[in-house]
Design a protein around this motif. Sequence first.
Motif, PDB file in Angstrom:
ATOM      1  N   GLU A 255       0.682  -1.372   0.010  1.00 64.46           N
ATOM      2  CA  GLU A 255       0.182  -0.040   0.053  1.00 64.46           C
ATOM      3  C   GLU A 255       0.760   1.283   0.061  1.00 64.46           C
ATOM      4  N   ALA A 256       1.814   1.393   0.670  1.00 67.67           N
ATOM      5  CA  ALA A 256       2.800   2.638   0.806  1.00 67.67           C
ATOM      6  C   ALA A 256       3.575   2.674  -0.555  1.00 67.67           C
ATOM      7  N   LEU A 257       3.650   1.539  -1.223  1.00 64.70           N
ATOM      8  CA  LEU A 257       4.280   1.464  -2.600  1.00 64.70           C
ATOM      9  C   LEU A 257       3.049   2.012  -3.702  1.00 64.70           C
ATOM     10  N   GLY A 258       2.089   2.149  -3.291  1.00 65.95           N
ATOM     11  CA  GLY A 258       1.019   2.528  -4.286  1.00 65.95           C
ATOM     12  C   GLY A 258      -0.058   1.520  -4.696  1.00 65.95           C
ATOM     13  N   PHE A 259      -0.009   0.610  -4.106  1.00 65.51           N
ATOM     14  CA  PHE A 259      -0.898  -0.668  -4.583  1.00 65.51           C
ATOM     15  C   PHE A 259      -2.104  -0.798  -3.598  1.00 65.51           C
ATOM     16  N   GLU A 260      -3.204  -1.172  -4.222  1.00 60.35           N
ATOM     17  CA  GLU A 260      -4.386  -1.731  -3.549  1.00 60.35           C
ATOM     18  C   GLU A 260      -4.303  -3.234  -3.433  1.00 60.35           C
ATOM     19  N   VAL A 261      -4.279  -3.530  -2.130  1.00 59.01           N
ATOM     20  CA  VAL A 261      -4.175  -5.175  -1.872  1.00 59.01           C
ATOM     21  C   VAL A 261      -5.427  -5.755  -1.600  1.00 59.01           C
ATOM     22  N   ILE A 262      -5.834  -6.842  -2.376  1.00 57.59           N
ATOM     23  CA  ILE A 262      -7.032  -7.336  -2.087  1.00 57.59           C
ATOM     24  C   ILE A 262      -6.678  -8.832  -1.909  1.00 57.59           C
ATOM     25  N   ILE A 263      -7.482  -9.546  -0.942  1.00 63.84           N
ATOM     26  CA  ILE A 263      -7.345 -10.869  -0.765  1.00 63.84           C
ATOM     27  C   ILE A 263      -8.613 -11.288  -1.224  1.00 63.84           C
ATOM     28  N   PRO A 264      -8.662 -12.126  -2.462  1.00 67.61           N
ATOM     29  CA  PRO A 264      -9.788 -12.643  -3.195  1.00 67.61           C
ATOM     30  C   PRO A 264     -10.126 -14.114  -2.423  1.00 67.61           C
ATOM     31  N   PRO A 265     -11.482 -14.458  -2.420  1.00 63.84           N
ATOM     32  CA  PRO A 265     -12.045 -15.573  -2.086  1.00 63.84           C
ATOM     33  C   PRO A 265     -11.205 -16.849  -2.942  1.00 63.84           C
ATOM     34  N   HIS A 266     -10.589 -17.734  -1.738  1.00 59.30           N
ATOM     35  CA  HIS A 266      -9.854 -19.004  -2.235  1.00 59.30           C
ATOM     36  C   HIS A 266      -9.782 -19.781  -1.145  1.00 59.30           C
ATOM     37  N   LEU A 267      -9.478 -21.009  -1.224  1.00 62.47           N
ATOM     38  CA  LEU A 267      -9.033 -21.970  -0.305  1.00 62.47           C
ATOM     39  C   LEU A 267      -7.589 -22.043   0.082  1.00 62.47           C
ATOM     40  N   GLU A 268      -7.084 -22.944   1.081  1.00 64.54           N
ATOM     41  CA  GLU A 268      -5.624 -22.827   1.186  1.00 64.54           C
ATOM     42  C   GLU A 268      -5.069 -23.259   0.140  1.00 64.54           C
ATOM     43  N   SER A 269      -3.601 -23.489   0.170  1.00 63.64           N
ATOM     44  CA  SER A 269      -2.972 -23.809  -1.101  1.00 63.64           C
ATOM     45  C   SER A 269      -2.927 -25.345  -1.178  1.00 63.64           C
TER      46      SER A 269
ATOM     47  N   PHE B 169      -1.003 -36.641   0.282  1.00 59.17           N
ATOM     48  CA  PHE B 169      -2.506 -36.543  -0.108  1.00 59.17           C
ATOM     49  C   PHE B 169      -3.028 -35.887  -1.192  1.00 59.17           C
ATOM     50  N   VAL B 170      -2.641 -36.582  -2.369  1.00 58.62           N
ATOM     51  CA  VAL B 170      -2.835 -35.958  -3.614  1.00 58.62           C
ATOM     52  C   VAL B 170      -3.920 -35.685  -3.907  1.00 58.62           C
ATOM     53  N   LYS B 171      -5.077 -36.659  -3.569  1.00 58.56           N
ATOM     54  CA  LYS B 171      -6.377 -36.537  -3.915  1.00 58.56           C
ATOM     55  C   LYS B 171      -6.925 -35.239  -3.214  1.00 58.56           C
ATOM     56  N   LYS B 172      -6.639 -35.058  -2.038  1.00 57.02           N
ATOM     57  CA  LYS B 172      -7.178 -33.910  -1.410  1.00 57.02           C
ATOM     58  C   LYS B 172      -6.554 -32.571  -1.927  1.00 57.02           C
ATOM     59  N   ALA B 173      -5.359 -32.481  -2.297  1.00 57.14           N
ATOM     60  CA  ALA B 173      -4.590 -31.469  -3.061  1.00 57.14           C
ATOM     61  C   ALA B 173      -5.251 -31.208  -4.285  1.00 57.14           C
ATOM     62  N   LYS B 174      -5.656 -32.266  -5.060  1.00 53.44           N
ATOM     63  CA  LYS B 174      -6.395 -32.066  -6.397  1.00 53.44           C
ATOM     64  C   LYS B 174      -7.512 -31.432  -6.107  1.00 53.44           C
ATOM     65  N   ALA B 175      -8.462 -31.813  -5.189  1.00 58.67           N
ATOM     66  CA  ALA B 175      -9.686 -31.210  -5.098  1.00 58.67           C
ATOM     67  C   ALA B 175      -9.474 -29.817  -4.840  1.00 58.67           C
ATOM     68  N   ILE B 176      -8.658 -29.404  -3.865  1.00 56.55           N
ATOM     69  CA  ILE B 176      -8.337 -27.796  -3.660  1.00 56.55           C
ATOM     70  C   ILE B 176      -7.905 -27.277  -4.816  1.00 56.55           C
ATOM     71  N   ALA B 177      -7.083 -27.734  -5.571  1.00 59.86           N
ATOM     72  CA  ALA B 177      -6.327 -27.093  -6.725  1.00 59.86           C
ATOM     73  C   ALA B 177      -7.516 -26.854  -7.688  1.00 59.86           C
ATOM     74  N   ASN B 178      -8.486 -27.798  -7.861  1.00 60.38           N
ATOM     75  CA  ASN B 178      -9.497 -27.672  -8.732  1.00 60.38           C
ATOM     76  C   ASN B 178     -10.661 -26.550  -8.450  1.00 60.38           C
ATOM     77  N   GLN B 179     -10.608 -26.331  -6.996  1.00 69.19           N
ATOM     78  CA  GLN B 179     -11.686 -25.266  -6.712  1.00 69.19           C
ATOM     79  C   GLN B 179     -10.842 -23.902  -6.644  1.00 69.19           C
ATOM     80  N   ASN B 180      -9.611 -23.824  -6.370  1.00 65.47           N
ATOM     81  CA  ASN B 180      -8.947 -22.505  -6.219  1.00 65.47           C
ATOM     82  C   ASN B 180      -8.723 -22.078  -7.752  1.00 65.47           C
ATOM     83  N   ILE B 181      -8.526 -22.867  -8.809  1.00 62.82           N
ATOM     84  CA  ILE B 181      -8.085 -22.396 -10.141  1.00 62.82           C
ATOM     85  C   ILE B 181      -9.178 -21.355 -10.763  1.00 62.82           C
ATOM     86  N   PRO B 182     -10.600 -22.018 -10.654  1.00 62.01           N
ATOM     87  CA  PRO B 182     -11.539 -21.058 -11.233  1.00 62.01           C
ATOM     88  C   PRO B 182     -11.879 -19.686 -10.281  1.00 62.01           C
TER      89      PRO B 182
END
Length: 973
Positions: free
Chosen positions: A756-770, A779-792
């Motif tokens: 913000e001090a450097l001139g940017f507006e910071v927005i935290i968009p809706p998303h799940l954990e990484s 736990f690839v199946k769970k990570a895969k589910a998270i990824a496919n929700q976060n991408i769109p």
Amino acid sequence: MYPFLELASKFKGFLFHDDSIIHQTQLLAYATDASVYQEKPLAVSIPKDVDDLKQLIHFAKEHQLTLIPRAAGTSLAGQVVGSGLVVDISKFFDKILEVNAEEKWVRVQPGVVRDDLNKYLKPFGLMFGPETSTANRAMIGGMVGNNSCGLHSIVWGNVRDHLIEAKVLLSDGNEYLINDHLIASADGSQLASEIQNELIQLLSNKDHQTAIKQNFPKDSVSRRNSGYALDALLKMQPFEEKGENFNLCALLAGSEGTLGITTEIKINLLDLPPAHTALVCVHTMSIDDALRANIVALKHRPTASELVDKFICDFTIGHPEYQQHRFFIEGDPEAILMVEFMEASEDVLQQKIADLIASLKLAGNGYAYKVLSGKEIHSAWEIRKAGLGLLRNLKGNAQPVNLIEDCAVSTDELPDYVKDLQVILDKHQVKASYYAHAGAGELHIEPIINLKSTEGQQLFRQILHETALLVKKYQGSLSGEHGDGRLRGEFIATVMGEEVYQLFEKVKHIFDPNNLFNAGKITNTPAMDTHFRIKLGEADKQIESYFDFSDVGGMKTLAEKCSGSGDCRKSAISGGVMCPSYMATRLEKDTTRARANVLRQFLSNPADAQPLMHQEISEVLDLCVSCKGCKTECPSGVDVTKMKAEYLQHRYDQKGAPLRATLIANFGKQMKLASLAPTLFNMIFGNKFLRKYANLSIGFHPDRSIPLLHKTTLLNWYKKHKSNVKANSKKVYLFCDEFTNYNDVEIGQTTILLLEALGFEVIIPPHLESGRTYLSKGFVKKAKAIANQNIPLLNAVVTAESPLIGVEPSAILTLRDEYIDLADPENKEGSKALAKNTYTIDEFLAQQISEGNITENMFTETVQDIQIHGHCYQKALSSEESLLKILNLPKNSKATLIPSGCCGMAGSFGYEKEHYDVSQQIGELVLYPTVRALKDKQIIAASGTSCRHQIKDGTEVKALHPVEILYQMLKKN
């Protein structure tokens, strides 16, 4: 008599220095080298000292076994595989014993790494000259065995040229000092003297002398490593009156461990090269043009003249590591000849460059002549040295094979030899890659053959046979520097004649009548088309996977990409990320290569319905810290991190997931629950006594501290904060990862305030954990589910103009790396688009600096001395250069990189009680000593949450995130 007799005689386990039994994993790890061969050893020994070696020799003699000496295992001709006892000297025989700077020599044990030795010698102004492409892991003992040469051999010579004396264990089990005036054993044994006398008698025969002179490579062939170096002995006294004293060391060089086991080596040293260096990259439209340019170049006395062809250059395009090194390539050359000059004077250097280019233009060789200097030279050489590994990125079953890559002829005849060889390859409709040592008359020519087919295996033999006849026509050398081993030994008689071959057999018998040392190499080799890794008639079966492996053809194919070149065996002295656990343990099983070998072994069995359920896979992957270094530092891109996660998910599917792994994977959920009562959580894990028992209850080491919770979460703070912030056209989206949201909240807050001090507006968009914690524990199946929700979710707002940035490298770079391979088909393109617009915070700030949006005058002129430790994912998937750029921006800020690899924490790895010691060993390699040596007012910067925690636990020093340092230096209005 032998402490390991019962174990070894049954051949069931692994001979280790403390006689412990380690399972099949070790044998499988050693079952292959960089050749196409596989043969499981009977056992493996890692001797601690000479006495252990002596016992092994007596044991081998008693039980009629052969010992296979092994250093880094980067040989290309099958030298270190076989049905015997592998003797790995790489772990304990690694001492530099004595340096005599005045007389310019050094005495070392055989396990000393060549590049590590030269770093040690640099303050003396000296170096060991011969340098293989594998010099950052090749060991002096192995270099003696192969008589290694390297890209500067036309001026620095080969190992034989510099080998002064050696201590060698011979077949009687005694150690002998061998040099040009003394052959002695401490106990008065006479075997070495008897061997020398027999050899002199053998070579005194005039018919033998004639056969050697007529059949060995012609004198103009500098690389001549086939068989045993009897021609070198004939140039000594008593055969040449003015020759050097007779020295069996000349025979040891290139003997491939078939004559004895070397325990100490004394080698000649050279002065460091001149200060002024340049590399002329001659671009040509044909291999022939490049080779004729090489003849012209050699007349100008360069220090190196190396070729790299289009095949290799094209594999650098888009490569995560080597793309950055191809900046010097102009147009689309068929080949580039790299001609290097080193001179004491810049004026002389520039004149040589001008003279060479003028000569090339006059001869009509080349169309572009790019001149490199400084760090640019390193980039070009990196592409050349990575040739073997880069070639393994070729898709499909037809792969480049080590076969005729070591043949050498006179440099003047090299163009004609290659033309004749091309006729052979064209006849068989086989393509090949051409690269390496044009200046020494030795191109590494690698035919592309499908060894998974009957036709391919027949071609493998036929092409070598026909090439051997061609080498004989040119009176060249069948093996220039890689050796005969079990690959070319069968054809020595074809090239050098039956009489000379029989002399080699006599030499072997004189030294080793009982075949104790590396039997079946050079002489009496098995047929070169036996013991292939690939078994004909087996279906090429790929497992169904959760990750997308389609870009490489499947998980098995990814494992098969390992060329065995051993880039993963670098030491901490050479640096880099890959492979942290190997750097700590120095055990072959802890290399990327071993992990790939073991996975390939089980995945290649079509009859195995559950190929990933073997305990050996669990053992070999146990110390993989999932650093991602292998994805980029391995030239072939063998991503073991990805394969380990896939393996763990399959194991969980069959056997269920362990409680500790489940708890770690669900870190975000646990922190969300704990954040409801952060004071209680901190009371438990902030108290040493309570924490100790809490740790033990979940399998963590009792001495490991646990990150505490902030009084609020970053998301809760942000919701209140954003109401007081004005909208701005310069928007950035901040990924609120699971670590920053709960534990490193202050860093998240500081990031927002800084932007913000450097001139940017910071927005935290809706998303799940990484999903990072799920991936880290498989736990690839769970990570895969998270990824496919976060991408769109993220693609709905993130654009090139409004990018997504992250504070924690392991989390934000997951979106750039794993998400692409986790995306469902409908999200595949979206994952790639998201990856293009996702940045670490340092990458984003560095980009803004380059565009002039962030400037020096925004910061104070406070003097700052900053030492940077980069996160593994940053080093592997991004770059540390952006860290340097942002922290060096303020006027009086000086930031430098610590040459550290992994910190050793690696997510949860360093917490786990069984991994704690290795975690600390990794930290002690470079990072801990550097941090402890920090002077007053020096700052340690580390962007990774695990890294900062490891530094705190290991050194009691607090490391700062780079944004914290920048925010402190920001001019406050």
